[in-house]
Design a protein around this motif. Sequence first.
Motif, PDB file in Angstrom:
ATOM      1  N   ASP A 296      -0.691   1.977  -8.681  1.00 52.29           N
ATOM      2  CA  ASP A 296      -1.007   0.410  -8.102  1.00 52.29           C
ATOM      3  C   ASP A 296      -0.137  -0.067  -6.735  1.00 52.29           C
ATOM      4  O   ASP A 296       1.318   0.179  -6.644  1.00 52.29           O
ATOM      5  N   THR A 297      -0.722   0.067  -5.841  1.00 53.12           N
ATOM      6  CA  THR A 297       0.391  -0.005  -4.298  1.00 53.12           C
ATOM      7  C   THR A 297       0.422  -2.312  -4.420  1.00 53.12           C
ATOM      8  O   THR A 297       0.183  -2.435  -3.205  1.00 53.12           O
ATOM      9  N   SER A 298      -0.158  -2.989  -5.523  1.00 51.78           N
ATOM     10  CA  SER A 298      -0.545  -4.177  -5.137  1.00 51.78           C
ATOM     11  C   SER A 298       1.205  -5.569  -4.524  1.00 51.78           C
ATOM     12  O   SER A 298       1.228  -5.977  -3.991  1.00 51.78           O
ATOM     13  N   GLU A 299       2.265  -4.469  -4.198  1.00 50.61           N
ATOM     14  CA  GLU A 299       3.406  -5.405  -4.508  1.00 50.61           C
ATOM     15  C   GLU A 299       4.618  -4.142  -3.774  1.00 50.61           C
ATOM     16  O   GLU A 299       4.173  -3.241  -3.958  1.00 50.61           O
ATOM     17  N   GLU A 300       4.758  -4.887  -2.496  1.00 48.64           N
ATOM     18  CA  GLU A 300       5.679  -4.129  -1.891  1.00 48.64           C
ATOM     19  C   GLU A 300       6.743  -2.776  -2.046  1.00 48.64           C
ATOM     20  O   GLU A 300       6.939  -2.303  -1.549  1.00 48.64           O
ATOM     21  N   GLN A 301       7.191  -4.002  -3.647  1.00 48.53           N
ATOM     22  CA  GLN A 301       8.713  -2.713  -3.671  1.00 48.53           C
ATOM     23  C   GLN A 301       7.798  -1.894  -4.614  1.00 48.53           C
ATOM     24  O   GLN A 301       8.518  -0.515  -4.973  1.00 48.53           O
ATOM     25  N   PHE A 302       7.143  -1.527  -4.821  1.00 49.19           N
ATOM     26  CA  PHE A 302       6.565  -0.420  -5.821  1.00 49.19           C
ATOM     27  C   PHE A 302       5.865   0.711  -4.326  1.00 49.19           C
ATOM     28  O   PHE A 302       5.672   1.979  -5.133  1.00 49.19           O
ATOM     29  N   CYS A 303       5.414   0.111  -2.922  1.00 51.61           N
ATOM     30  CA  CYS A 303       5.155   1.911  -1.712  1.00 51.61           C
ATOM     31  C   CYS A 303       6.460   2.278  -1.632  1.00 51.61           C
ATOM     32  O   CYS A 303       6.382   2.653  -0.065  1.00 51.61           O
ATOM     33  N   THR A 304       7.283   3.251  -2.820  1.00 54.98           N
ATOM     34  CA  THR A 304       7.596   4.183  -2.410  1.00 54.98           C
ATOM     35  C   THR A 304       8.028   5.610  -1.636  1.00 54.98           C
ATOM     36  O   THR A 304       5.804   5.659  -1.500  1.00 54.98           O
ATOM     37  N   GLY A 305       8.087   6.259  -0.555  1.00 59.82           N
ATOM     38  CA  GLY A 305       7.405   7.019  -0.303  1.00 59.82           C
ATOM     39  C   GLY A 305       7.292   8.561  -0.820  1.00 59.82           C
ATOM     40  O   GLY A 305       6.800   9.171   0.292  1.00 59.82           O
ATOM     41  N   ASP A 306       7.298   8.282  -1.670  1.00 59.49           N
ATOM     42  CA  ASP A 306       7.007   9.823  -3.023  1.00 59.49           C
ATOM     43  C   ASP A 306       5.308  10.060  -2.848  1.00 59.49           C
ATOM     44  O   ASP A 306       4.946   8.994  -2.965  1.00 59.49           O
ATOM     45  N   PRO A 307       5.419  11.606  -2.489  1.00 58.69           N
ATOM     46  CA  PRO A 307       3.478  11.666  -2.826  1.00 58.69           C
ATOM     47  C   PRO A 307       3.592  11.767  -4.145  1.00 58.69           C
ATOM     48  O   PRO A 307       3.969  12.146  -5.203  1.00 58.69           O
ATOM     49  N   THR A 308       1.999  11.934  -4.056  1.00 61.93           N
ATOM     50  CA  THR A 308       1.361  11.492  -5.557  1.00 61.93           C
ATOM     51  C   THR A 308       1.499  13.263  -5.986  1.00 61.93           C
ATOM     52  O   THR A 308       1.391  14.705  -4.887  1.00 61.93           O
ATOM     53  N   LYS A 309       1.583  13.485  -7.127  1.00 67.37           N
ATOM     54  CA  LYS A 309       2.518  14.526  -7.956  1.00 67.37           C
ATOM     55  C   LYS A 309       0.619  15.252  -8.061  1.00 67.37           C
ATOM     56  O   LYS A 309       0.080  14.536  -9.255  1.00 67.37           O
ATOM     57  N   LEU A 310       0.475  16.266  -7.951  1.00 68.81           N
ATOM     58  CA  LEU A 310      -0.792  16.913  -9.401  1.00 68.81           C
ATOM     59  C   LEU A 310      -0.046  17.779  -9.840  1.00 68.81           C
ATOM     60  O   LEU A 310       0.267  18.372  -9.908  1.00 68.81           O
ATOM     61  N   SER A 311      -1.622  18.192 -10.305  1.00 63.79           N
ATOM     62  CA  SER A 311      -1.257  19.486 -11.813  1.00 63.79           C
ATOM     63  C   SER A 311      -0.988  20.996 -10.330  1.00 63.79           C
ATOM     64  O   SER A 311      -1.845  20.812  -9.625  1.00 63.79           O
ATOM     65  N   ARG A 312      -0.222  21.785 -11.245  1.00 61.69           N
ATOM     66  CA  ARG A 312      -0.220  23.106 -10.409  1.00 61.69           C
ATOM     67  C   ARG A 312      -1.004  23.646 -10.179  1.00 61.69           C
ATOM     68  O   ARG A 312      -1.543  23.916 -11.601  1.00 61.69           O
ATOM     69  N   GLY A 313      -1.812  24.247  -9.066  1.00 61.56           N
ATOM     70  CA  GLY A 313      -2.253  24.806  -8.422  1.00 61.56           C
ATOM     71  C   GLY A 313      -3.235  24.302  -8.262  1.00 61.56           C
ATOM     72  O   GLY A 313      -4.699  24.808  -7.755  1.00 61.56           O
ATOM     73  N   PHE A 314      -3.440  22.875  -8.483  1.00 58.61           N
ATOM     74  CA  PHE A 314      -4.557  21.939  -7.888  1.00 58.61           C
ATOM     75  C   PHE A 314      -4.277  21.291  -6.329  1.00 58.61           C
ATOM     76  O   PHE A 314      -3.196  20.789  -5.718  1.00 58.61           O
ATOM     77  N   LYS A 315      -5.622  21.480  -6.239  1.00 54.92           N
ATOM     78  CA  LYS A 315      -5.473  20.236  -4.760  1.00 54.92           C
ATOM     79  C   LYS A 315      -6.989  19.441  -4.428  1.00 54.92           C
ATOM     80  O   LYS A 315      -7.667  19.719  -5.643  1.00 54.92           O
ATOM     81  N   THR A 316      -6.757  18.335  -3.750  1.00 56.39           N
ATOM     82  CA  THR A 316      -8.095  17.542  -2.882  1.00 56.39           C
ATOM     83  C   THR A 316      -8.416  17.955  -1.891  1.00 56.39           C
ATOM     84  O   THR A 316      -7.374  18.547  -1.281  1.00 56.39           O
ATOM     85  N   LEU A 317      -9.816  16.771  -1.333  1.00 57.53           N
ATOM     86  CA  LEU A 317     -10.394  17.153  -0.513  1.00 57.53           C
ATOM     87  C   LEU A 317      -9.506  15.836   0.637  1.00 57.53           C
ATOM     88  O   LEU A 317      -9.036  16.339   1.892  1.00 57.53           O
ATOM     89  N   TYR A 318      -8.965  15.148   0.008  1.00 53.15           N
ATOM     90  CA  TYR A 318      -7.997  14.305   0.889  1.00 53.15           C
ATOM     91  C   TYR A 318      -6.580  14.269   1.165  1.00 53.15           C
ATOM     92  O   TYR A 318      -6.095  15.697   0.317  1.00 53.15           O
ATOM     93  N   GLN A 319      -5.855  13.896   1.925  1.00 50.78           N
ATOM     94  CA  GLN A 319      -4.419  13.909   1.924  1.00 50.78           C
ATOM     95  C   GLN A 319      -3.644  13.175   0.872  1.00 50.78           C
ATOM     96  O   GLN A 319      -4.315  12.366   0.114  1.00 50.78           O
ATOM     97  N   SER A 320      -2.872  13.931   0.342  1.00 48.23           N
ATOM     98  CA  SER A 320      -1.837  13.432  -0.555  1.00 48.23           C
ATOM     99  C   SER A 320      -1.632  11.788  -0.750  1.00 48.23           C
ATOM    100  O   SER A 320      -1.314  11.201   0.738  1.00 48.23           O
TER     101      SER A 320
END
Length: 570
Positions: A296-320
């Motif tokens: 949820d990025t609907s409010e400015e105070q939610f938008c911290t700079g921390d990247p999304t965490k994934l399960s260990r050993g997993f990756k995605t086609l898109y950037q974090s």
Amino acid sequence: MEHLRVLKGLFTSLQLRIHSRLCSNASLTSAPTQSERRTSSEKVRAHIRSGPSFQDFIRGTSLKETDLTDLDTPGYLSEDLYMGNSRKVYFETYGCQMNVNDTEIAWSILQNKGYQRTAHLNQADVVLLVTCSVREKAETTIWNRLQQLTSMKKKRIKSPTPMKIGILGCMAERLKTELLEREKLVDVLVGPDAYRDLPRLLSVADGGQQASNVLLSLEETYADIMPVHHAPHGYSAFVSIMRGCDNMCSYCIVPFTRGRERSRPLSSILQEVCLLSDQGVKEVTLLGQNVNSYRDTSEEQFCTGDPTKLSRGFKTLYQSKRGGLRFSDLLDRVSQIDPDMRIRFTSPHPKDFPDEVLHLIAERDNICKQIHLPAQSGSNQVLKAMRRGYTREAYLDLVENVKQIIPDVSLSSDFISGFCGETEEDHQQTLSLIRHVGYNVGFLFAYSMRKKTHAFHRLHDNIPAEVKQRRLAETIQVFREEAAKINTTLIGSTQLILVEGDSKRSTEDLCGRTEGNMKVVFPKEEVSNGSRTAAVNAGDYVLVTILSSSSQSLRGRALCHSSLRNAVET
């Protein structure tokens, strides 16, 4: 208004006479010089200035200020034409739980426009099919159903309210041209992001035209629309928390039929769950194509700079992705609303199970200790071709981590048999993965290629149909063998059951589900409820002793009424 029309006519006539005079004079002489043209133009302006003004034309009239509203340009269709005027709508829903929720959203929109809902097809003025495109079989079912409905429609052509047929959901987006042109079977096509436009489209169809809106959106979440829930007996409900998917697995049509990922604001989700709790709902299932990638990025105070965490050993086609309230934040807040309400979620992706999500599930008594981990295949070669973003080894490490943090967890999964290039060795690796993990519930299918997908453009569907079906049968057999072993270990235990209603096989029995989502059947009889006995009804929590099991269900006998909080305390 008449004065204005006369005024417009006079000005037009004056301009024409001046233009005509100048043109006729010009035709009798040679081309004027620049100085002559300037002089002529000044004479025309002076002539116009010396004539009557606009005020001379309207002086003495009684034009009222309110008359100016007549100048407003009318809209394409009046809002009054969007009204249902008590016309009856009949829904048929196919496919996943998201389509169940979409039906509730579409009905909420139509109900607000004065439509009525009917459970009887022969009473319907509008028939809406909420469709699925994930597999070819689902689409074939819809085509056959359209032929049946068209026969009914032809019989009512001369009636005061001719039947209208609409296709909603994924199939509307994927097959829009075929649906509109093939034998003219459909009056209205509405894609998953266009349900707000449904009343207007039905108004267009009432005029005898086919109407379509299948545009996908980057923002639509229907956050402001409160679905009209039609769950059996009102004991459970589905709540959509996000729409679309960014994963782009090579076999999957969802990103092309439901668009990019976007999450509903947390505040609107909490509002809906609170309302359901007030209505006595005992179980809520949070829905999304990739439900645990909620952000949820609907409010400015939610938008911290921390990247999304994934399960260990997993990756995605898109950037974090960065910022936003995550799935763990949502799960935390939802689980606090009603301690006596079970919380489930589906369908997740294995990549989005960081440890904080698993620890939260383990800690909260009302979050079901049941996790869906769709593997799709046990072969690294096939997983790579599917673009799943993990290996067999990473998946098994996740399973071990889940079982360590949530010891009593029940696992379910999805598997596809016969994907492009799958060998017999690949198939055997899938069977060995099933035996190694041990699942309670499974959703198993033979692969069917879908247009628009990566596999359609880049891979070859080279597994014969009979081979796919044979491998699917073997997968189902192994799955049931392992499920039967797990269910046998539950014999003699006491399980808290949320009752769904009568058993499908006998009205003498009731059925419900355990926290692990296993179906339990038990005799319909009064049981202890504090200091007295009482009948057991749909929506009740009861404690049931398990007496026998099979690969797909458990049988037992009810002991007493209970609640989620009481069961935890005991």
